[in-house]
Design an enzyme around this catalytic site. Sequence first.
Site, PDB file in Angstrom:
ATOM      1  N   TYR A 181       0.852  -1.207   0.000  1.00 42.53           N
ATOM      2  CA  TYR A 181       0.000   0.000   0.000  1.00 42.53           C
ATOM      3  C   TYR A 181       0.887   1.257   0.000  1.00 42.53           C
ATOM      4  O   TYR A 181       0.512   2.305  -0.505  1.00 42.53           O
ATOM      5  CB  TYR A 181      -0.965  -0.034   1.191  1.00 42.53           C
ATOM      6  N   LYS A 211      -3.017   8.539   2.794  1.00 46.25           N
ATOM      7  CA  LYS A 211      -4.266   8.375   3.563  1.00 46.25           C
ATOM      8  C   LYS A 211      -4.103   8.905   4.997  1.00 46.25           C
ATOM      9  O   LYS A 211      -5.060   9.424   5.575  1.00 46.25           O
ATOM     10  CB  LYS A 211      -4.699   6.908   3.591  1.00 46.25           C
ATOM     11  N   LEU A 258     -11.483  -0.419  -9.597  1.00 49.26           N
ATOM     12  CA  LEU A 258     -10.417  -0.008 -10.519  1.00 49.26           C
ATOM     13  C   LEU A 258      -9.192   0.479  -9.748  1.00 49.26           C
ATOM     14  O   LEU A 258      -8.060   0.084 -10.035  1.00 49.26           O
ATOM     15  CB  LEU A 258     -10.962   1.115 -11.419  1.00 49.26           C
TER      16      LEU A 258
HETATM   17  P1  NAD Z   1     -12.394   3.920  -8.266  1.00 51.53           P
HETATM   18  O1  NAD Z   1     -11.257   3.730  -9.215  1.00 51.53           O
HETATM   19  O2  NAD Z   1     -13.721   3.498  -8.699  1.00 51.53           O
HETATM   20  O3  NAD Z   1     -12.468   5.428  -7.770  1.00 51.53           O
HETATM   21  C1  NAD Z   1     -11.344   6.287  -7.761  1.00 51.53           C
HETATM   22  C2  NAD Z   1     -11.811   7.558  -8.416  1.00 51.53           C
HETATM   23  O4  NAD Z   1     -10.785   8.558  -8.350  1.00 51.53           O
HETATM   24  C3  NAD Z   1     -12.148   7.361  -9.898  1.00 51.53           C
HETATM   25  O5  NAD Z   1     -13.483   7.732 -10.135  1.00 51.53           O
HETATM   26  C4  NAD Z   1     -11.186   8.311 -10.589  1.00 51.53           C
HETATM   27  O6  NAD Z   1     -11.749   8.892 -11.752  1.00 51.53           O
HETATM   28  C5  NAD Z   1     -10.959   9.349  -9.510  1.00 51.53           C
HETATM   29  N1  NAD Z   1      -9.778  10.167  -9.779  1.00 51.53           N
HETATM   30  C6  NAD Z   1      -8.471   9.765  -9.814  1.00 51.53           C
HETATM   31  N2  NAD Z   1      -7.693  10.812 -10.151  1.00 51.53           N
HETATM   32  C7  NAD Z   1      -8.523  11.893 -10.316  1.00 51.53           C
HETATM   33  C8  NAD Z   1      -8.309  13.253 -10.685  1.00 51.53           C
HETATM   34  N3  NAD Z   1      -7.076  13.730 -10.927  1.00 51.53           N
HETATM   35  N4  NAD Z   1      -9.401  14.076 -10.765  1.00 51.53           N
HETATM   36  C9  NAD Z   1     -10.644  13.612 -10.520  1.00 51.53           C
HETATM   37  N5  NAD Z   1     -10.901  12.326 -10.170  1.00 51.53           N
HETATM   38  C10 NAD Z   1      -9.844  11.482 -10.087  1.00 51.53           C
HETATM   39  O7  NAD Z   1     -11.924   3.122  -6.944  1.00 51.53           O
HETATM   40  P2  NAD Z   1     -12.530   3.124  -5.468  1.00 51.53           P
HETATM   41  O8  NAD Z   1     -11.897   1.948  -4.823  1.00 51.53           O
HETATM   42  O9  NAD Z   1     -13.988   3.255  -5.493  1.00 51.53           O
HETATM   43  O10 NAD Z   1     -11.858   4.423  -4.802  1.00 51.53           O
HETATM   44  C11 NAD Z   1     -12.617   5.465  -4.213  1.00 51.53           C
HETATM   45  C12 NAD Z   1     -12.007   5.869  -2.884  1.00 51.53           C
HETATM   46  O11 NAD Z   1     -12.186   4.809  -1.943  1.00 51.53           O
HETATM   47  C13 NAD Z   1     -10.505   6.142  -2.936  1.00 51.53           C
HETATM   48  O12 NAD Z   1     -10.199   7.221  -2.083  1.00 51.53           O
HETATM   49  C14 NAD Z   1      -9.932   4.863  -2.364  1.00 51.53           C
HETATM   50  O13 NAD Z   1      -8.636   5.041  -1.830  1.00 51.53           O
HETATM   51  C15 NAD Z   1     -10.952   4.596  -1.296  1.00 51.53           C
HETATM   52  N6  NAD Z   1     -10.925   3.261  -0.717  1.00 51.53           N
HETATM   53  C16 NAD Z   1     -10.975   2.162  -1.522  1.00 51.53           C
HETATM   54  C17 NAD Z   1     -10.925   0.894  -0.976  1.00 51.53           C
HETATM   55  C18 NAD Z   1     -10.933  -0.341  -1.858  1.00 51.53           C
HETATM   56  O14 NAD Z   1     -10.515  -1.393  -1.398  1.00 51.53           O
HETATM   57  N7  NAD Z   1     -11.409  -0.252  -3.088  1.00 51.53           N
HETATM   58  C19 NAD Z   1     -10.830   0.737   0.422  1.00 51.53           C
HETATM   59  C20 NAD Z   1     -10.798   1.868   1.229  1.00 51.53           C
HETATM   60  C21 NAD Z   1     -10.831   3.116   0.649  1.00 51.53           C
END
Ligand code: NAD
Length: 266
Positions: free
Chosen positions: A157, A164, A196
Site C-alpha cells: 500500500y 491516507k 479499478l
Molecule cells: P475507483 O477507481 O472506482 O475510484 C477512484 C476515483 O478517483 C475514480 O473515479 C477516478 O476517476 C478518480 N480520480 C483519480 N484521479 C482523479 C483526478 N485527478 N481528478 C478527478 N478524479 C480522479 O476506486 P474506489 O476503490 O472506489 O476508490 C474510491 C475511494 O475509496 C478512494 O479514495 C480509495 O482510496 C478509497 N478506498 C478504496 C478501498 C478499496 O478497497 N477499493 C478501500 C478503502 C478506501
Amino acid sequence: MPGMGMLDGKTALIFGLSNDRSLAWGISQALHREGAKVAFSYAAVMEKRMRPLAESLGATFIEPCDVASDEEIGAVFAKARRELGTIDILIHSIAFARGEDLKGRFIDTSRDGFLLAHNISAYSLLGLARAARPLMPQGGAILTLTYYGAEKVVPKYNVMGVAKASLEATVRYLAADLGHEGIRVNAISAGPIRTLAASGISGFRGYLKSFADQAPLHRNVTIDDVGATAAFLCSPGAGAITGEVLYVDSGYNIMGMEVPEESAES
Ligand code: NAD
C-alpha cells in the site's frame, strides 16, 4: 416514497464515480435511495462508464473536473452554484498513485510519486472543501474514503498509506475549521473492495482473502455497506459526528494478532 428518506430535500455533489464497482456508486445509490438529489463530477477519461450510471439516478449535473487543477475545481463549483444553487453533501471518493509506487518497497518512492499521491488523494479534499463551503450556507456534510493502511503498514500500500494518513489528518483539521459553520467532515475507512483503484495495488487479492479470514464478521465489505454508512454520516442523525474516521470493515481493525484457527483452540 416521498417524505420517507433521511436525506429528503438534500442535494449531494459526488466526486469519484467511474464505474459500477466504484465506492462512489454504492454511495450514490444509497444517497439517492434516501431521497437526495445527486449530482456528479468525474475525471474526463471516466465519462463513458459513469454517465449512464449517473443518469440512471436522475442526475442532470454531470461535469468533468481534474482535481489536480485549481482552475477546474473553481469552474465546476461555479457551474454547480449556477445550476444547483446550494449543496448539502460533498462526497470525495478519489485517490491516485503511480502503479510503480504500489509495488516493491516504500523506500523507493520518488519525490514525484510521493507528491502526486498526496496531491490527488489528500490535498484534493482540502481543495474541494474550500470550494464547496460557499455553497453550504446552512451547513452540510463532507465525506471522504480512507483505508487502514493509513495507520498500520499494509504490504504494497506504500505511498498511498502515507497519503491516507495525511487525508485523515486533513479531515480533522477541516472539521475544526468548518464546525462553526455547521459543516461536518468525516471519513469512512472501508475494508478492501475490488475496484479499478484497487487493481493498481499489487497482491490485492491477498488483501481480500486475509481480510475475510481475520475480520470478526469473516466476510468482505461491499459498496452497499459503504453506501449505507455514508448515507447515515451525511444525514441529520449523524449531526453530532465530525472529524471522525468510521470503520466499515467487518471489525478487522480491532484485531491485535493473527493466530491460525487450530492453534487458537488449543
Ligand atoms: P475507483 O477507481 O472506482 O475510484 C477512484 C476515483 O478517483 C475514480 O473515479 C477516478 O476517476 C478518480 N480520480 C483519480 N484521479 C482523479 C483526478 N485527478 N481528478 C478527478 N478524479 C480522479 O476506486 P474506489 O476503490 O472506489 O476508490 C474510491 C475511494 O475509496 C478512494 O479514495 C480509495 O482510496 C478509497 N478506498 C478504496 C478501498 C478499496 O478497497 N477499493 C478501500 C478503502 C478506501
